[in-house]
Design an enzyme around this catalytic site. Structure first.
Site, PDB file in Angstrom:
ATOM      1  N   TYR A  91      -1.192   0.002  10.147  1.00 51.89           N
ATOM      2  CA  TYR A  91      -1.271  -0.435   8.750  1.00 51.89           C
ATOM      3  C   TYR A  91      -0.047   0.036   7.964  1.00 51.89           C
ATOM      4  CZ  TYR A  91      -3.511  -1.192   4.159  1.00 51.89           C
ATOM      5  OH  TYR A  91      -3.829  -1.601   2.884  1.00 51.89           O
ATOM      6  N   SER A 111       0.858  -1.188   0.000  1.00 54.23           N
ATOM      7  CA  SER A 111       0.000   0.000   0.000  1.00 54.23           C
ATOM      8  C   SER A 111       0.887   1.227   0.000  1.00 54.23           C
ATOM      9  CB  SER A 111      -0.909   0.024   1.228  1.00 54.23           C
ATOM     10  OG  SER A 111      -1.552   1.286   1.358  1.00 54.23           O
TER      11      SER A 111
END
Length: 244
Positions: free
Chosen positions: A151, A138
């Protein structure tokens, strides 16, 4: 027939990736954790299109479960030619209020699971003397994400993991790369209101959110023969949000 194992196959990017590999003539091993109905619906859709697909349930945060799933896939399909590590979750919170559980849950689902599955699959691929591993990272791991320290850390760790494993497995003719999506139209972004969506688009040079199909196309390319000299790379699909 080549086999691709896709973890987290019921998510937006996972489903698009499964459909792309199905069109490319792969046998599909579709992993899911808890969404069995979606997994079966995807399997049925692919079967109707003439694709060979099988679902496999596992909680990949557990090393024994990950090992058992890989063994089941290998036993059923006899080969694992491509692994797409796509499983992951969000548990957002400002740093000051993030619980230990939120931190560890996201690390386990996004980073530990990739390690558990890759470790098992790498042994299969080493015996085959060929394979492709594509990790879905990501841009949060490259740029950071406010309220997503867990994350962002997990995805940054996945990038380092990708490079280390690529160096280690290159001698076995196994290429390992990461695909780093930016803002993509998936269930994770579906609840954004219109003002937030427009604000996000203004941050992106391409002036729009991406689609799962665009991410799946890059994953499939990295699994193709044309990408045989590409390894250890992290490639963004983000409309230019990250340029580095």
């Amino acid at each position: 027939m080549r086999t691709v194992l896709i973890t987290g196959a019921t998510g937006g990017i996972g489903q698009a990736t499964a459909r792309q590999f199905g069109r490319d003539g792969f046998r599909l091993a579709l992993h899911y954790h808890s969404n069995g109905d979606s997994a079966e619906s995807l399997r049925a859709e692919l079967a109707e299109a003439g694709c060979e697909a099988t679902t496999f349930q596992a909680d990949l945060r557990d090393t024994a479960a990950a090992r058992a799933m890989v063994q089941a896939v290998h036993g059923a399909c006899e080969t694992i030619d491509v692994l797409v590590n796509n499983a992951g979750v969000l548990a957002d919170s400002p740093l000051s209020f993030m619980s230990d559980e939120q931190w560890h849950e996201v690390m386990a689902a996004n980073l530990h699971s990739a390690f558990y599955v890759t470790r098992e699959v790498s042994m299969v691929m080493a015996r085959q003397r060929q394979g492709r591993i594509i990790n879905v990272s990501s841009d949060a791991g490259r740029l950071g994400g406010a309220g997503r320290s867990n994350y962002s850390a997990a995805k940054a760790g996945l990038a380092g993991f990708t490079k280390a494993v690529a160096r280690e497995l290159a001698g076995s003719n196994i290429q390992v790369n990461a695909v780093s999506p930016g803002y993509i139209e998936t269930p994770m972004t579906a609840d954004l209101d219109e003002s937030k969506r427009k604000a996000l688009a203004r941050e992106i040079p391409g002036r729009r959110l991406g689609t799962p199909i665009e991410v799946a196309a890059l994953i499939a390319f990295l699994a193709s023969d044309a990408a045989g000299y590409i390894t250890g790379q992290e490639i963004s699909v983000d409309g230019g949000l990250f340029m580095g």
